[in-house]
Each structure stands twice: as structure tokens, then as C-alpha cells.
Design an enzyme around this catalytic site. Sequence first.
Site, PDB file in Angstrom:
ATOM      1  N   LYS A 123       1.092  -1.435   0.102  1.00  0.00           N
ATOM      2  CA  LYS A 123       0.111   0.164  -0.039  1.00  0.00           C
ATOM      3  C   LYS A 123       0.627   1.147   0.016  1.00  0.00           C
ATOM      4  O   LYS A 123       0.556   2.087  -0.240  1.00  0.00           O
ATOM      5  CB  LYS A 123      -0.957  -0.375   1.348  1.00  0.00           C
ATOM      6  CG  LYS A 123      -2.075  -1.211   0.850  1.00  0.00           C
ATOM      7  CD  LYS A 123      -2.663  -0.895   2.374  1.00  0.00           C
ATOM      8  CE  LYS A 123      -3.783  -2.147   2.875  1.00  0.00           C
ATOM      9  NZ  LYS A 123      -4.611  -2.158   2.205  1.00  0.00           N
ATOM     10  N   GLU A 207      -2.376   7.466   7.942  1.00  0.00           N
ATOM     11  CA  GLU A 207      -3.620   7.752   7.319  1.00  0.00           C
ATOM     12  C   GLU A 207      -3.907   9.225   8.220  1.00  0.00           C
ATOM     13  O   GLU A 207      -4.856   8.079   9.024  1.00  0.00           O
ATOM     14  CB  GLU A 207      -4.377   7.332   6.261  1.00  0.00           C
ATOM     15  CG  GLU A 207      -3.499   6.423   5.182  1.00  0.00           C
ATOM     16  CD  GLU A 207      -4.716   5.521   4.481  1.00  0.00           C
ATOM     17  OE1 GLU A 207      -5.655   5.619   4.830  1.00  0.00           O
ATOM     18  OE2 GLU A 207      -4.521   4.896   3.078  1.00  0.00           O
ATOM     19  N   HIS A 242     -14.444  -3.384   9.014  1.00  0.00           N
ATOM     20  CA  HIS A 242     -13.958  -2.460   7.726  1.00  0.00           C
ATOM     21  C   HIS A 242     -13.614  -3.669   6.423  1.00  0.00           C
ATOM     22  O   HIS A 242     -12.583  -3.603   5.717  1.00  0.00           O
ATOM     23  CB  HIS A 242     -11.855  -2.290   7.725  1.00  0.00           C
ATOM     24  CG  HIS A 242     -11.990  -0.677   8.918  1.00  0.00           C
ATOM     25  ND1 HIS A 242     -12.565  -0.097   8.442  1.00  0.00           N
ATOM     26  CD2 HIS A 242     -11.184  -0.869  10.319  1.00  0.00           C
ATOM     27  CE1 HIS A 242     -11.927   0.943  10.259  1.00  0.00           C
ATOM     28  NE2 HIS A 242     -11.287   0.299  10.644  1.00  0.00           N
ATOM     29  N   ARG A 298      -6.738  -7.587  -9.238  1.00  0.00           N
ATOM     30  CA  ARG A 298      -7.368  -9.298  -9.322  1.00  0.00           C
ATOM     31  C   ARG A 298      -9.790  -8.716  -9.748  1.00  0.00           C
ATOM     32  O   ARG A 298      -9.700  -8.098  -9.679  1.00  0.00           O
ATOM     33  CB  ARG A 298      -7.744 -10.083  -7.900  1.00  0.00           C
ATOM     34  CG  ARG A 298      -7.918  -9.118  -6.536  1.00  0.00           C
ATOM     35  CD  ARG A 298      -8.527 -10.304  -5.654  1.00  0.00           C
ATOM     36  NE  ARG A 298      -8.353  -9.536  -4.515  1.00  0.00           N
ATOM     37  CZ  ARG A 298      -8.999  -8.859  -3.718  1.00  0.00           C
ATOM     38  NH1 ARG A 298     -10.439  -9.495  -4.527  1.00  0.00           N
ATOM     39  NH2 ARG A 298      -9.465  -7.903  -2.964  1.00  0.00           N
TER      40      ARG A 298
HETATM   41  P1  ADP Z   1     -13.009  -7.296  -1.881  1.00  0.00           P
HETATM   42  O1  ADP Z   1     -12.313  -5.887  -1.511  1.00  0.00           O
HETATM   43  O2  ADP Z   1     -13.339  -8.469  -2.941  1.00  0.00           O
HETATM   44  O3  ADP Z   1     -14.309  -7.700  -1.246  1.00  0.00           O
HETATM   45  P2  ADP Z   1     -11.549  -8.956   0.432  1.00  0.00           P
HETATM   46  O4  ADP Z   1     -11.246  -8.524   0.859  1.00  0.00           O
HETATM   47  O5  ADP Z   1     -13.293  -8.881   0.595  1.00  0.00           O
HETATM   48  O6  ADP Z   1     -12.275  -9.108  -1.427  1.00  0.00           O
HETATM   49  O7  ADP Z   1     -10.876  -9.723   0.343  1.00  0.00           O
HETATM   50  C1  ADP Z   1     -11.159 -10.944  -1.109  1.00  0.00           C
HETATM   51  C2  ADP Z   1     -10.729 -12.159  -0.487  1.00  0.00           C
HETATM   52  O8  ADP Z   1      -9.590 -12.179  -0.462  1.00  0.00           O
HETATM   53  C3  ADP Z   1     -11.646 -12.289   0.942  1.00  0.00           C
HETATM   54  O9  ADP Z   1     -11.680 -14.329   0.746  1.00  0.00           O
HETATM   55  C4  ADP Z   1     -10.488 -12.953   1.169  1.00  0.00           C
HETATM   56  O10 ADP Z   1     -10.668 -13.864   2.719  1.00  0.00           O
HETATM   57  C5  ADP Z   1      -8.925 -12.460   0.302  1.00  0.00           C
HETATM   58  N1  ADP Z   1      -8.261 -12.110   1.347  1.00  0.00           N
HETATM   59  C6  ADP Z   1      -8.202 -10.579   1.483  1.00  0.00           C
HETATM   60  N2  ADP Z   1      -6.784 -10.743   1.939  1.00  0.00           N
HETATM   61  C7  ADP Z   1      -6.199 -11.271   2.533  1.00  0.00           C
HETATM   62  C8  ADP Z   1      -4.413 -11.248   2.742  1.00  0.00           C
HETATM   63  N3  ADP Z   1      -3.492 -10.101   2.691  1.00  0.00           N
HETATM   64  N4  ADP Z   1      -4.217 -12.570   2.346  1.00  0.00           N
HETATM   65  C9  ADP Z   1      -4.859 -14.146   1.783  1.00  0.00           C
HETATM   66  N5  ADP Z   1      -6.461 -14.411   1.839  1.00  0.00           N
HETATM   67  C10 ADP Z   1      -6.924 -12.386   1.551  1.00  0.00           C
HETATM   68  P1  ADP Z   2      -7.849  -3.393   2.540  1.00  0.00           P
HETATM   69  O1  ADP Z   2      -6.397  -3.483   2.310  1.00  0.00           O
HETATM   70  O2  ADP Z   2      -8.194  -4.646   4.608  1.00  0.00           O
HETATM   71  O3  ADP Z   2      -9.242  -3.466   1.987  1.00  0.00           O
HETATM   72  P2  ADP Z   2      -8.341  -0.595   3.037  1.00  0.00           P
HETATM   73  O4  ADP Z   2      -7.291   0.575   2.966  1.00  0.00           O
HETATM   74  O5  ADP Z   2      -8.925  -1.431   1.219  1.00  0.00           O
HETATM   75  O6  ADP Z   2      -7.694  -2.229   2.748  1.00  0.00           O
HETATM   76  O7  ADP Z   2      -9.197  -0.846   3.922  1.00  0.00           O
HETATM   77  C1  ADP Z   2     -10.500  -1.559   4.510  1.00  0.00           C
HETATM   78  C2  ADP Z   2     -11.433   0.028   4.982  1.00  0.00           C
HETATM   79  O8  ADP Z   2     -10.970   0.548   5.704  1.00  0.00           O
HETATM   80  C3  ADP Z   2     -11.880   0.971   3.583  1.00  0.00           C
HETATM   81  O9  ADP Z   2     -12.898   0.345   3.240  1.00  0.00           O
HETATM   82  C4  ADP Z   2     -12.320   2.290   4.686  1.00  0.00           C
HETATM   83  O10 ADP Z   2     -13.691   1.577   5.639  1.00  0.00           O
HETATM   84  C5  ADP Z   2     -11.273   2.051   5.978  1.00  0.00           C
HETATM   85  N1  ADP Z   2     -10.734   2.991   5.557  1.00  0.00           N
HETATM   86  C6  ADP Z   2      -9.600   2.830   5.375  1.00  0.00           C
HETATM   87  N2  ADP Z   2      -8.789   3.926   5.051  1.00  0.00           N
HETATM   88  C7  ADP Z   2      -9.470   4.451   5.815  1.00  0.00           C
HETATM   89  C8  ADP Z   2      -8.911   5.914   6.285  1.00  0.00           C
HETATM   90  N3  ADP Z   2      -8.139   6.470   6.233  1.00  0.00           N
HETATM   91  N4  ADP Z   2     -10.435   6.147   7.319  1.00  0.00           N
HETATM   92  C9  ADP Z   2     -11.584   6.210   7.324  1.00  0.00           C
HETATM   93  N5  ADP Z   2     -11.630   4.277   7.126  1.00  0.00           N
HETATM   94  C10 ADP Z   2     -10.822   3.956   5.923  1.00  0.00           C
HETATM   95 MG    MG Z   3      -9.357  -2.442   0.353  1.00  0.00          MG
END
Ligand code: ADP
Ligand code: ADP
Ligand code: MG
Length: 670
Positions: A123, A207, A242, A298
Site C-alpha cells: 500500500k 493516514e 472494515h 484481481r
Molecule cells: P473484496 O474487496 O473483493 O471484497 P476482500 O478484501 O473481501 O476483497 O477479500 C477477497 C478475498 O480475499 C476474501 O476471500 C479474503 O478472505 C481474501 N483476502 C483478502 N486479503 C487477503 C490476504 N492478504 N491474504 C489472503 N487472503 C486475503
Molecule cells: P484492505 O486491504 O483491508 O481492504 P483498505 O485500505 O482498502 O484495506 O481499507 C479497508 C477499509 O477501511 C475501507 O473500506 C474503509 O472502510 C476503511 N478505511 C481505510 N482507510 C481509511 C481512512 N483513511 N479513514 C477512514 N476509514 C478508512
Molecule cells: Mg481494500
Amino acid sequence: MNRPANRPIRTLLVANRGEIAVRVMRTAKNMGLRTVAVYSQADANALHVAVADEAYPIGPAPARESYLKIDAILEAARRSGADAIHPGYGFLSENADFAEACEKAGIVFVGPPASAIRAMGSKSAAKALMETAGVPLVPGYHGADQDEALLAREAARIGYPVLIKASAGGGGKGMKVVEAAAAFTEALASAKREAKSAFGDDRVLIEKYLTRPRHIEVQVFADSHGEGVYLYERDCSIQRRHQKVVEEAPAPGMTAERRAEMGRAAVEAAKAVGYVGAGTVEFIAEGDGFYFMEMNTRLQVEHPVTEAITGQDLVEWQIRVAEGEKLPLSQGEIPLRGHAIEVRLYAEDPQKDFLPQVGRLEHLALPFAAPGARVDTGVRAGDTVSVHYDPMIAKIIAAGADRAEAIARLETALAMTEVVGLSTNRAFLKAIASHPAFAAADLDTSFIARHQADLLPPPAPVDDAVVALAALFVLKEEARQSAEAVDGADPFSPWGRAPGWRLNRDAHVDLTFADRERRIAVRAHFRPAGFVLDLPGGPMTVEGEANGEGAIRARLDGVALSARVVRSGAHLTVFVRGGEYGVEFVDPRLASQAATGTAGRLVAPMPGTIIRIAVSEGEEVAKGAALVVVEAMKMEHTVAAPRDGRVKALKFAVGDLVDEGAELLVLEDM
Ligand code: ADP
Ligand code: ADP
Ligand code: MG
């Protein structure tokens, strides 16, 4: 894909399981491709294996020994003659080494180049790249220097509250909100620990924590000829911890200008890393601002809502692009019609802090036939939701001409959804879909926390209609068994000898049900057309039929309705008017059986792994002593001695997998 095939793909191996494997194979079959599945020992009878033309075993149940094993998957590809691999989501889908290994093996990886996966994999690095590309970022720190004092200074500069995120993060892991400077050191340590254990990498970024943001993401697509488009946005603001729970497209309140602005920013982000294939650029939006969060390289879980509003099949696009074709449509040609909403149906118990559930799907009815609905699932009735994988049972997607119609159809689809055997979040999803704030599109990421009390009501006590349906079911079931016993002339059947079950004009029978602590006595008077039931609220005339699957057509005091009752042991689940109610049938004839049946046996409370055995054979134990510890879904459950005794036999060893109800050990009296 690493390099386009520049030739048609003939055989596609799907390196995944569950609903996404089934969904990818459906499109591949439509395109005339041969499909190959891979499966772990736990999945030998899984739906994705049944759907595939061929399937190869790749190892034991744990993902790291099967679905994450690059060598085993490539070996299956070689044996099956697959010329391409689709990774689905999760597992190896964002693993650059896997993408490279495919290329080395001469197999097309249906996904972006390894270099693009790497560029977006961190990230922090991704944000640095986006900054250069002019994509807006949330105020924050994403530098390489991880000195604690420096991070604390940066947090103060950004201004509290701040969010610490694992650079390598995903799935909400390693993310900590910090309200004030005093809490920073401890939150940092905890984020680093979580990141280290989940991703093997404890680097973090910081952040500004936005307090009422929306999660809006853009679906992008690029081909190997330098073209890139966006297929509009999805709003995934309804989240719990989240993690997405409800996703919809388009985002409510989105103007055409802002859509184009975000779409262009997302395509820029993709171009900055030489992207090819399907990807999602996630933004966090507050007020007029929107800021890049991360790019998921993906196909995303929630892609069906985009398919619904554009009328496109994104997996077909992925396969065509992997074959080296140009994008099927140019930006101006991509339709945007109507509205679609997806919910994730999980095996989890909202009443127990959403604890994931494992167990057998004794009864499963999914709303395949609901108007405007699409259901993506990887399971069937009788399958087991195990400790090894994600407990998602299905995705339910409802589409309509506008948002109101999509919501109404989603409510109908959820009302048609029936699961018996383990708890699900169905009622919770239905409460969200029916909430006035959801109808008003008052969306942000704290929606669930804000409306918690409305969304998690305590289970409603069963009313007379529910008891009447349960009683009708039991009466019909017993009449059927009685008829079978008479027809089959089984002289030992208890039903053949039960005098109360004969249809004499004045005959009656007493039934007892239990709604948790409350006992409900029901006297059923037999009438030519049905029954009169004496219920807690007074008498009710009940007529109707129940078929073998528990589907009921009934008239309750003349009001006709459909329902279903599913029995599992003494437990009855009544589905009626979109609701779901549990009652126990207290069967006097079963009571004595139960006493000599499972009572006194020491059984596994749930399917899981034996992680500790605290006693040895021959050992004397006191009542309450810990005997065996079973682990499932990272929770430990201790089986304790119900009375003083001696361990006569141990039935399992540490590391063994056990089914729910499996006898763990034999305890004898001393
Ligand atoms: P989306 O944004 O498509 O909803 P999610 O964050 O919910 O994605 O994750 C999609 C799939 O990938 C889920 O089955 C979750 O368990 C898996 N997943 C997400 N992050 C990771 C990770 N860092 N390592 C392994 N599996 C992950
Ligand atoms: P992941 O890899 O687990 O999907 P993200 O960076 O996409 O992580 O963040 C997941 C969720 O966390 C976002 O959909 C949002 O709800 C919350 N989030 C992320 N960044 C922020 C932020 N700067 N302030 C508030 N909520 C956040
Ligand atoms: Mg995300």
C-alpha cells in the site's frame, strides 16, 4: 496475464474453490472452454469439483498445503494440459511469484503482469506511485523510514484521529484507529504484531482517519494494446470492522461529472503500473473529496453488481484480454442501466459477535428463482462449512430498474433464503435491506455501528401462528409415519400403537413445544378437515398439508399462507412471512431415548481439530476437569468431565480432525 496468449485459450484451470471457482467455470463453459478444477482433501465432493470437466487433488485441507501450493497447482495444469490459469480472488490471486511461475511454465495467468501486482502489493509503495501519477491521496505518511519517533511525529502532523495500516495489508488486518497521541505507541505495536503474523511484514503507513467516509471503488479494465476503461463504480460503505457486507452499483448520489472524474483517476492509476486485465481502484470519499486507498489487482468479490448494471460478463472480458484481444467495448459504449445490490451470506452468528460458524448445511434453499436475483454459491445442501476456508455460503445479488426496486427484490430474495444447520447473518442482512436509513441511501462506513440496535434485535418470541405451523408439521409427520407403519404392517412401530393419532371426531393429542425457557402446551383436537389447536392466545382452526420437504400450505383461521418447517432432531425451524423461528418439540417418546443416547457420552461440540488432550487412558478425573481441547475457527473449546470417573479410552490424538458429535473419549465410573 504476463504476456497475452495471442491464441485462443482452450483449457482453463481455476486455482480456487467455492463460489468464485464455480462462477469462473460457468463463463468458461459458455465460451466453449474445457474446465479444470483443483481441490483439497476437504473439497473432494465440493460443487466446484462437480461442475468442472476434470478435477485434480492438490493436497490436504489447510490452504497453505493445497490452494496456496504453487507447485501442486502447476502440476495439475501440466497433467490436465491447461493453457491458462484463473486465480479467482483470495489465495494466489495477488501473488506475483505465482504469476511469474505460470509464465515460466508457459501457462497464461488470467490476471495482470507480475510487475503490476508487485507495484500495488505494498500500500505504501502504491501510494508513492499514485502521488507521482497525480491521483489524490488521503493526507498521511507512507515513507520507508519506520522509526517509531518519526511515525509518532508524522501522526501528530497529520492530526488525530489517525489510522495505522499494514503496508502489506488486506482483509482489514493490521489496521488500528488511534484517537489521540497518548494511545499511539501501543496501537503501533499492536498493528505491527498483527501485520507480522498475517503478512510476515510489519511495515506500516499512517493516514488521516476520516470519520464518516464512503468506500467507493472503480472497476477498471485494460488490455495489452494500451487501452483502458472504467466500468463505473461500486459503493461498499456498508462494512463491519472494515470488511464489506453490502455492495451496490452505481453509488447513490453520484453525478455524471464525478463519475467521470473518479473513473479517469482510476484508469490513470492502472496505467501508471502498466496494468492489464480486471482491477479495482478503491477510494475513500468524504464530502467533495475522494482519495486513493489501494488497488486490488484481481477480480473482486462484488464484481456481479457491475456485471448487472453494465450487462457485461467480466470473466469473459478477462479471458478475452488474456488471449490478447482488445477490450470488447470502448469507454463510450459501456452501458449503465438500473441498479444492483449484493449481500454476502455468511455462516456466522450475529448474536455472538459474528463468530464464524462451522457445521453441516442440513437444509439450504437459495433464492435462485427470485425476481431480478442472481445467486453465486459454491455449496449445496448437505455440504459442510469447515474451519479451513472463508465461511461465505453465497452472494445474493438483486437488480432492478432503480435502487428502490433493487432493494425490494433483495428483501424478497432474502425472505426466500433458508439455512438450517448453522447460524447465518441472513436476518442481519435483511434488517439492513429493510432499514429506512438504507432506503434513504444515508451511507457511510459507520452505518452498521450506528444502527447496531436496529440491525441486531434480540430473537423475537414465537407467536401463535409459528406454534400452529410447528404443530401442524408434527401432526402431519406423525400421521405419515403412522400410515407408513400401518401400510408396512410393522408390528413394532410405536406409531401403529398410538391411539391418539386416529382421526376420531373427539380425539385430541397434547403436544409440548419450547421457545428457549418458555414451555408452550398445545392441545390439538382432530376435526374432519384439520385441527383446532388450543394455543396460548386461544383456539385456532388449522388446516393444511406438509410435503416430505416440510413445505406447508396452511390455513390459519381461514388465512392461507405458505411456510416451511425443517426438523433436525428435536429442533424445528419455521420459515414464514420472510422470518425464521426456532422451537423445540418436546417429544415424550424421545425423552427416554435421549437420556440413554448421547447423555454421558463426551462428544465434540463442533467440527474442529484436537489441539490438546489433558488426560491419559486409565487416569482418574474429577468432575469439571478439562479433558480435551478442540479448536475451530481459531476458538478453543474445552470439553470437561461431566462427573467423576476414569478415562477408559481415548478415541483421537492431538492433530486429528473431528466431526461435530464425534465421541472423543469414554469415561467409566470408578
Ligand atoms: P473484496 O474487496 O473483493 O471484497 P476482500 O478484501 O473481501 O476483497 O477479500 C477477497 C478475498 O480475499 C476474501 O476471500 C479474503 O478472505 C481474501 N483476502 C483478502 N486479503 C487477503 C490476504 N492478504 N491474504 C489472503 N487472503 C486475503
Ligand atoms: P484492505 O486491504 O483491508 O481492504 P483498505 O485500505 O482498502 O484495506 O481499507 C479497508 C477499509 O477501511 C475501507 O473500506 C474503509 O472502510 C476503511 N478505511 C481505510 N482507510 C481509511 C481512512 N483513511 N479513514 C477512514 N476509514 C478508512
Ligand atoms: Mg481494500
